[in-house]
Design a protein around this motif. Structure first.
Motif, PDB file in Angstrom:
ATOM      1  N   ALA A 143       0.858  -1.185  -0.015  1.00  0.00           N
ATOM      2  CA  ALA A 143      -0.055  -0.034   0.056  1.00  0.00           C
ATOM      3  C   ALA A 143       0.933   1.146  -0.139  1.00  0.00           C
ATOM      4  O   ALA A 143       0.669   2.369  -0.740  1.00  0.00           O
ATOM      5  N   VAL A 144       1.881   1.237   0.789  1.00  0.00           N
ATOM      6  CA  VAL A 144       2.848   2.267   0.904  1.00  0.00           C
ATOM      7  C   VAL A 144       4.235   1.762   0.536  1.00  0.00           C
ATOM      8  O   VAL A 144       4.581   0.951   1.038  1.00  0.00           O
ATOM      9  N   ARG A 145       5.025   2.468  -0.368  1.00  0.00           N
ATOM     10  CA  ARG A 145       6.157   2.038  -0.836  1.00  0.00           C
ATOM     11  C   ARG A 145       7.238   3.210  -0.504  1.00  0.00           C
ATOM     12  O   ARG A 145       6.963   4.409  -0.681  1.00  0.00           O
ATOM     13  N   ARG A 166       2.281   5.970  -2.788  1.00  0.00           N
ATOM     14  CA  ARG A 166       0.801   5.043  -2.818  1.00  0.00           C
ATOM     15  C   ARG A 166       0.068   5.537  -3.819  1.00  0.00           C
ATOM     16  O   ARG A 166       0.230   6.417  -4.531  1.00  0.00           O
TER      17      ARG A 166
END
Length: 185
Positions: A143-145, A166
Motif C-alpha cells: 500500500a505504501v512504498r 501510494r
C-alpha cells in the motif's frame, strides 16, 4: 604495558569515531532526524491514450504463476521508461510542478518488485530548476512504498531523505495517479 597501549589505542579509536559521527544538535528532534523539506506531489503515469508518458521498452520473460496460481501482465525482466507529469493535486488539470523521468526494471520472478531509478525534476515554484534522484527497490503490491533519495541538483544538491508513494487512482493496464511524499533532511 601491552594492555595499557591497547586501552589507549581503543580509546583513541572511540574518540575518533565519536568526532567523525558527531551530529549537530539542531538536526535532531526527539532522537530522530528532523525533516527540513517536505514535498507533496502527484505523478500521472499514462500507458495508453494519444500521448502515453510511460512505455514498456523491453518485454521480459513469460509470466510465472504466483502463490495463488494467477499470473501478472508484468514479467520478470520488463524494462519501462517514464516521463510523467508531477502536479500539486491528483486532478489532470492541477498545476504542473515538474516531471518524473526514469526507468524501472522488474526484478522479481513472481510478484511486483521493481528496481527504480527516477529523477524528480522541479519546473515550477520555489524549487524550479532543481531535481532529486530517487533509487530504490519498489514492491508495488504494498500500500505504501518507500524509496531513498540519494542526491539532487540545484537547491537539492547533496540531498538525503526518503519518499513514500501510494497509488491514488491506478489501473495496472492503463496507468493512473501516484501520490508521493518526499522528506528531506
Amino acid at each position: 604495558m601491552a594492555s595499557t597501549i591497547s586501552a589507549l589505542l581503543a580509546s583513541a579509536v572511540l574518540l575518533a569515531a565519536a568526532v567523525y559521527f558527531r551530529r549537530d544538535a539542531d538536526s535532531f528532534d526527539a532522537g530522530s532526524v528532523a525533516v527540513r523539506t517536505h514535498l507533496h506531489l502527484y505523478m500521472h503515469d499514462e500507458y495508453t491514450g494519444p500521448n502515453p508518458t510511460a512505455a514498456l521498452i523491453v518485454p521480459g520473460m513469460a509470466p510465472l504463476p504466483n502463490a495463488t496460481g494467477s499470473t501478472s501482465s508484468r514479467r520478470f525482466g520488463d524494462i519501462a521508461v517514464m516521463n510523467n507529469a508531477l502536479t500539486e493535486g491528483p486532478q489532470r488539470g492541477s498545476p504542473r510542478v515538474g516531471t518524473a523521468q526514469g526507468f524501472t526494471v522488474r526484478v522479481a520472478e513472481r510478484g511486483s518488485v521493481n528496481a527504480l531509478s527516477l529523477h524528480l525534476v522541479m519546473e515550477a515554484g520555489e524549487h524550479a530548476g532543481s531535481s532529486l534522484v530517487v533509487n530504490s527497490r519498489v514492491d508495488t503490491d504494498l500500500a505504501v512504498r518507500e524509496s531513498v533519495i540519494v542526491g539532487g541538483t540545484g537547491q537539492f544538491r547533496f540531498a538525503r531523505g526518503y519518499a513514500l508513494s501510494r497509488s491514488y487512482d491506478y489501473d495496472l493496464a492503463k496507468g493512473g495517479v501516484v501520490e508521493i511524499d518526499v522528506y528531506l533532511y
